[in-house]
Enzyme design. Structure first.
Site, PDB file in Angstrom:
ATOM      1  N   TYR A  33       0.842  -1.203   0.000  1.00 39.38           N
ATOM      2  CA  TYR A  33       0.000   0.000   0.000  1.00 39.38           C
ATOM      3  C   TYR A  33       0.870   1.242   0.000  1.00 39.38           C
ATOM      4  O   TYR A  33       2.078   1.182   0.253  1.00 39.38           O
ATOM      5  CB  TYR A  33      -0.930  -0.004   1.219  1.00 39.38           C
ATOM      6  CG  TYR A  33      -0.238   0.304   2.529  1.00 39.38           C
ATOM      7  CD1 TYR A  33      -0.331   1.573   3.109  1.00 39.38           C
ATOM      8  CD2 TYR A  33       0.509  -0.659   3.190  1.00 39.38           C
ATOM      9  CE1 TYR A  33       0.303   1.859   4.303  1.00 39.38           C
ATOM     10  CE2 TYR A  33       1.150  -0.376   4.387  1.00 39.38           C
ATOM     11  CZ  TYR A  33       1.040   0.883   4.941  1.00 39.38           C
ATOM     12  OH  TYR A  33       1.671   1.168   6.126  1.00 39.38           O
ATOM     13  N   ARG A  52       8.155   3.760  -4.956  1.00 38.78           N
ATOM     14  CA  ARG A  52       8.209   2.805  -3.848  1.00 38.78           C
ATOM     15  C   ARG A  52       7.162   1.714  -4.028  1.00 38.78           C
ATOM     16  O   ARG A  52       7.420   0.541  -3.727  1.00 38.78           O
ATOM     17  CB  ARG A  52       8.010   3.525  -2.510  1.00 38.78           C
ATOM     18  CG  ARG A  52       8.214   2.624  -1.298  1.00 38.78           C
ATOM     19  CD  ARG A  52       8.229   3.413  -0.012  1.00 38.78           C
ATOM     20  NE  ARG A  52       6.947   4.055   0.264  1.00 38.78           N
ATOM     21  CZ  ARG A  52       6.718   4.845   1.315  1.00 38.78           C
ATOM     22  NH1 ARG A  52       7.686   5.080   2.181  1.00 38.78           N
ATOM     23  NH2 ARG A  52       5.535   5.399   1.501  1.00 38.78           N
ATOM     24  N   ARG A 100      -7.747 -20.447  -1.826  1.00 43.13           N
ATOM     25  CA  ARG A 100      -6.774 -20.282  -0.757  1.00 43.13           C
ATOM     26  C   ARG A 100      -5.723 -21.383  -0.758  1.00 43.13           C
ATOM     27  O   ARG A 100      -5.958 -22.511  -0.318  1.00 43.13           O
ATOM     28  CB  ARG A 100      -7.469 -20.243   0.609  1.00 43.13           C
ATOM     29  CG  ARG A 100      -6.527 -19.810   1.738  1.00 43.13           C
ATOM     30  CD  ARG A 100      -7.211 -19.800   3.084  1.00 43.13           C
ATOM     31  NE  ARG A 100      -6.341 -19.208   4.091  1.00 43.13           N
ATOM     32  CZ  ARG A 100      -5.324 -19.841   4.701  1.00 43.13           C
ATOM     33  NH1 ARG A 100      -5.066 -21.112   4.394  1.00 43.13           N
ATOM     34  NH2 ARG A 100      -4.581 -19.217   5.602  1.00 43.13           N
ATOM     35  N   LYS A 148       6.606  -2.064   1.778  1.00 37.76           N
ATOM     36  CA  LYS A 148       5.441  -1.456   2.438  1.00 37.76           C
ATOM     37  C   LYS A 148       4.253  -2.417   2.347  1.00 37.76           C
ATOM     38  O   LYS A 148       3.290  -2.199   1.619  1.00 37.76           O
ATOM     39  CB  LYS A 148       5.122  -0.091   1.829  1.00 37.76           C
ATOM     40  CG  LYS A 148       4.264   0.787   2.752  1.00 37.76           C
ATOM     41  CD  LYS A 148       4.250   2.210   2.272  1.00 37.76           C
ATOM     42  CE  LYS A 148       3.331   3.099   3.124  1.00 37.76           C
ATOM     43  NZ  LYS A 148       3.829   3.231   4.517  1.00 37.76           N
ATOM     44  N   GLU A 181      12.593   2.281  13.960  1.00 39.98           N
ATOM     45  CA  GLU A 181      11.710   3.360  13.503  1.00 39.98           C
ATOM     46  C   GLU A 181      10.456   3.334  14.367  1.00 39.98           C
ATOM     47  O   GLU A 181      10.326   2.516  15.275  1.00 39.98           O
ATOM     48  CB  GLU A 181      11.351   3.173  12.026  1.00 39.98           C
ATOM     49  CG  GLU A 181      10.681   1.856  11.704  1.00 39.98           C
ATOM     50  CD  GLU A 181      10.494   1.633  10.207  1.00 39.98           C
ATOM     51  OE1 GLU A 181      10.479   2.616   9.452  1.00 39.98           O
ATOM     52  OE2 GLU A 181      10.364   0.463   9.799  1.00 39.98           O
ATOM     53  N   LEU A 206      11.470   1.153   6.769  1.00 40.99           N
ATOM     54  CA  LEU A 206      10.865   1.602   5.522  1.00 40.99           C
ATOM     55  C   LEU A 206      11.522   2.905   5.097  1.00 40.99           C
ATOM     56  O   LEU A 206      11.703   3.813   5.920  1.00 40.99           O
ATOM     57  CB  LEU A 206       9.363   1.807   5.708  1.00 40.99           C
ATOM     58  CG  LEU A 206       8.611   2.256   4.454  1.00 40.99           C
ATOM     59  CD1 LEU A 206       8.526   1.109   3.449  1.00 40.99           C
ATOM     60  CD2 LEU A 206       7.212   2.751   4.800  1.00 40.99           C
TER      61      LEU A 206
END
Length: 304
Positions: A33, A52, A100, A148, A181, A206
């Protein structure tokens, strides 16, 4: 609140937006995302964010669902339909819906979702004026924090711990006692010698787009910068501390685990960098700025 959502090629009412029950983002956190700031109706640092996004997708071997130009149209239309002047737009891409199984399905079309909402800029400014608290928590995340990913459970647990402690953010600490972070931000300190310190890029953090912009602003001001890890003890001994992110901009941290940092109030350098960043954002709103913060990949990724 978002009024309209984009879901796989259609703009639909927010309340009716849905994806398939076997979407791999839902079942495996198999997706990525981006959150992009919106200033005066325009995207801030869209190029860096989409760079990114492309890199995160490539690391997970998910194909880009459309060109960058097409994605920009989707994001801008989502902003327009939700009448957002100042706020954010959220974009999520997953591997798609399939039976799945752990192994990747063949020839599955990615799922693409976008929503936009306004943000109370007054509340953010009030927080920055008085500073906010942070706590520390062990960093229990997976080994590819440079991607991310939508797999954010460990970050959510840390953020919840911060909320229950009356704090704004949780700083994550690795096995060596060094800050990686924040749960949703990059962490910074200003040493007693006025050196700006933030952890260097690696798979442990990140590569924040706001981090990149603030680094460039600091360089343009001639500030001394060190991209390295720092300990909790160093943070408590620092002159000041702050975090950066798309939603926090530059947010002063005035206490850590209940202990004051510096004089216990927002630092001068954090305030200066926040003002510079707000001016930079406004430049995006008024028209194309002279530069945009790029996405910087960690060194091990750059070497591949």
């Amino acid at each position: 609140m978002s009024r309209v959502a984009y879901v796989n090629g259609r703009y639909v009412p927010y309340a009716k937006a849905a994806v398939h029950v076997e979407d791999r983002g839902f079942q495996f956190a198999d997706g990525v995302y981006e959150v992009i700031a919106v200033n005066q109706g325009r995207l801030v640092d869209s190029s860096g964010h989409l760079q990114r996004l492309e890199r995160s997708l490539a690391e997970l071997r998910i194909g880009m669902p459309m060109t960058r130009a097409a994605l920009l149209v989707v994001l801008q239309e989502t902003i327009r339909r939700n009448r957002v002047r100042n706020g954010l737009v959220y974009l999520q891409v997953t591997r798609g819906a399939a039976r799945r199984e752990f192994a990747f399905p063949a020839d599955t079309a990615p799922t693409v979702v976008a929503i936009a909402r306004a943000v109370d800029m007054g509340k953010a400014a009030a927080n920055a004026a008085k500073g906010v608290a942070a706590i520390t928590r062990p960093d229990i995340r997976w080994g590819r924090c440079d991607i991310k990913s939508v797999g954010l459970l460990s970050a959510a647990l840390a953020k919840q711990a911060a909320k229950e402690a009356g704090a704004y953010e949780a700083w994550l600490v690795d096995r060596d006692g060094k800050v990686t972070e924040g749960s949703s931000s990059n962490a910074w300190i200003v040493t007693r010698d006025n050196v700006l310190v933030t952890r260097g890029l690696s798979r442990a953090i990140l590569g924040g787009i706001t981090r990149s912009a603030v680094l460039e602003l600091a360089r343009r001001e001639g500030l001394r910068i060190e991209e390295r890890a720092f300990t909790v003890a160093e943070a408590l001994d620092a002159r000041e501390a702050f975090v950066t992110s798309t939603t926090s901009f530059v947010m002063p941290i005035v206490s850590l685990d209940g202990k004051p940092i510096g004089n216990g109030g927002p630092g001068l350098l954090a305030g200066k960098l926040r003002a510079l960043y707000e001016a930079y954002m406004t430049g995006h709103g008024a028209g194309r700025p002279e530069w945009e913060a790029p996405f910087l990949a960690p060194p091990e990724a750059q070497a591949r």
